[in-house]
Design an enzyme around this catalytic site. Sequence first.
Site, PDB file in Angstrom:
ATOM      1  N   ASP A  18       0.835  -1.202   0.000  1.00 44.37           N
ATOM      2  CA  ASP A  18       0.000   0.000   0.000  1.00 44.37           C
ATOM      3  C   ASP A  18       0.874   1.258   0.000  1.00 44.37           C
ATOM      4  O   ASP A  18       1.990   1.251   0.517  1.00 44.37           O
ATOM      5  CB  ASP A  18      -0.904  -0.025   1.243  1.00 44.37           C
ATOM      6  CG  ASP A  18      -2.026   0.991   1.147  1.00 44.37           C
ATOM      7  OD1 ASP A  18      -2.296   1.501   0.046  1.00 44.37           O
ATOM      8  OD2 ASP A  18      -2.631   1.282   2.197  1.00 44.37           O
ATOM      9  N   ASN A  66     -10.301  -2.447  -6.083  1.00 43.80           N
ATOM     10  CA  ASN A  66      -9.514  -1.665  -7.045  1.00 43.80           C
ATOM     11  C   ASN A  66     -10.225  -1.486  -8.394  1.00 43.80           C
ATOM     12  O   ASN A  66      -9.890  -0.584  -9.159  1.00 43.80           O
ATOM     13  CB  ASN A  66      -8.130  -2.285  -7.274  1.00 43.80           C
ATOM     14  CG  ASN A  66      -7.177  -2.105  -6.118  1.00 43.80           C
ATOM     15  OD1 ASN A  66      -6.226  -2.867  -5.950  1.00 43.80           O
ATOM     16  ND2 ASN A  66      -7.409  -1.097  -5.289  1.00 43.80           N
TER      17      ASN A  66
HETATM   18  C1  FPP Z   1      -1.732   0.344  -3.374  1.00 52.48           C
HETATM   19  O1  FPP Z   1      -1.347   1.653  -3.571  1.00 52.48           O
HETATM   20  C2  FPP Z   1      -1.284  -0.580  -4.398  1.00 52.48           C
HETATM   21  C3  FPP Z   1      -2.067  -1.099  -5.381  1.00 52.48           C
HETATM   22  C4  FPP Z   1      -3.466  -0.723  -5.592  1.00 52.48           C
HETATM   23  C5  FPP Z   1      -1.623  -2.125  -6.294  1.00 52.48           C
HETATM   24  C6  FPP Z   1      -0.241  -2.679  -6.133  1.00 52.48           C
HETATM   25  C7  FPP Z   1       0.444  -2.650  -7.425  1.00 52.48           C
HETATM   26  C8  FPP Z   1       1.786  -2.597  -7.614  1.00 52.48           C
HETATM   27  C9  FPP Z   1       2.732  -2.648  -6.502  1.00 52.48           C
HETATM   28  C10 FPP Z   1       2.392  -2.424  -8.967  1.00 52.48           C
HETATM   29  C11 FPP Z   1       2.186  -3.487  -9.970  1.00 52.48           C
HETATM   30  C12 FPP Z   1       2.147  -4.890  -9.460  1.00 52.48           C
HETATM   31  C13 FPP Z   1       2.886  -5.923  -9.932  1.00 52.48           C
HETATM   32  C14 FPP Z   1       2.663  -7.290  -9.412  1.00 52.48           C
HETATM   33  C15 FPP Z   1       3.937  -5.741 -10.914  1.00 52.48           C
HETATM   34  P1  FPP Z   1      -2.485   2.762  -3.532  1.00 52.48           P
HETATM   35  O2  FPP Z   1      -2.687   3.215  -4.923  1.00 52.48           O
HETATM   36  O3  FPP Z   1      -3.697   2.237  -2.837  1.00 52.48           O
HETATM   37  O4  FPP Z   1      -1.793   3.856  -2.658  1.00 52.48           O
HETATM   38  P2  FPP Z   1      -2.508   4.991  -1.806  1.00 52.48           P
HETATM   39  O5  FPP Z   1      -3.284   4.292  -0.715  1.00 52.48           O
HETATM   40  O6  FPP Z   1      -1.367   5.794  -1.285  1.00 52.48           O
HETATM   41  O7  FPP Z   1      -3.381   5.759  -2.751  1.00 52.48           O
END
Ligand code: FPP
Length: 239
Positions: A18, A66
């Site tokens: 996250d 998501n």
């Molecule tokens: C949370 O950050 C993360 C995600 C929604 C997805 C995770 C994806 C990756 C790490 C990149 C691609 C994955 C792979 C397997 C190559 P957020 O957007 O919720 O962060 P925030 O809470 O700060 O908005």
Amino acid sequence: MDSIDKSKLPTHVAIIMDGNGRWAKRRGLPRVRGHQQGAETVREVVRTTRQIGIPWLTLYAFSMENWKRSDLEVRALMNLLEQFLKDELEEMTENGIRLKAIGRLEKLPTSTRKLLFETMDKTSQGEDMTLTLALSYGGRQEILDAVRKIAVSVEKKKIQPKEIDHRLLVNALYQPEMPDPDLLIRTSGEYRISNFLLWQIAYTEIYITSTLWPDFTREEYLKAIAEFQNRERRFGAAD
Ligand code: FPP
């Protein structure tokens, strides 16, 4: 690496990655840049997990929730996933890493799903580590899907309701052979499970760090494992 006791390694580490969005926002960059940087952390964590010798790693890469994000962000995440699968195939096969995926995979775009299944197929002989990507995944949805499968078996009179036990339910989950996680890591300082592996984490140790996922280093990963090794696990039993 010296702080890790090789005789007390977790068998399964699960991670809620996250903070990509916040990482980007703090730099005045678009959210997608945070995901790009997050994908770099994924590569590093997979490599480190393999080096330490932890046999199971599960990453929460895309939750059911998501899907509510903008089309642009969903598309960018799918593209990053596809890029990751293409780039890492060689390293996975060379290092005995088997790729698996859990979730409602039928909802993924066709091109992503196709590449995902091809990669799982090409890495299926990997015996040293299983990397599971939770994609279009929700813990409640997984339990619901399991209950539906079991209900069909009851309807067809293949099993009786009284035969439904722990083992039978586990066998109806997305990946029955996956051991329960020993350690769950969550980055970016939120004290939530966010619908991740609800059935499997009953006795899992939880490590939460305020570090945002793109900043999560190898050192901090090793620190989380070292802290896990210092905890006393009783699985609900008395002293
Ligand atoms: C949370 O950050 C993360 C995600 C929604 C997805 C995770 C994806 C990756 C790490 C990149 C691609 C994955 C792979 C397997 C190559 P957020 O957007 O919720 O962060 P925030 O809470 O700060 O908005």
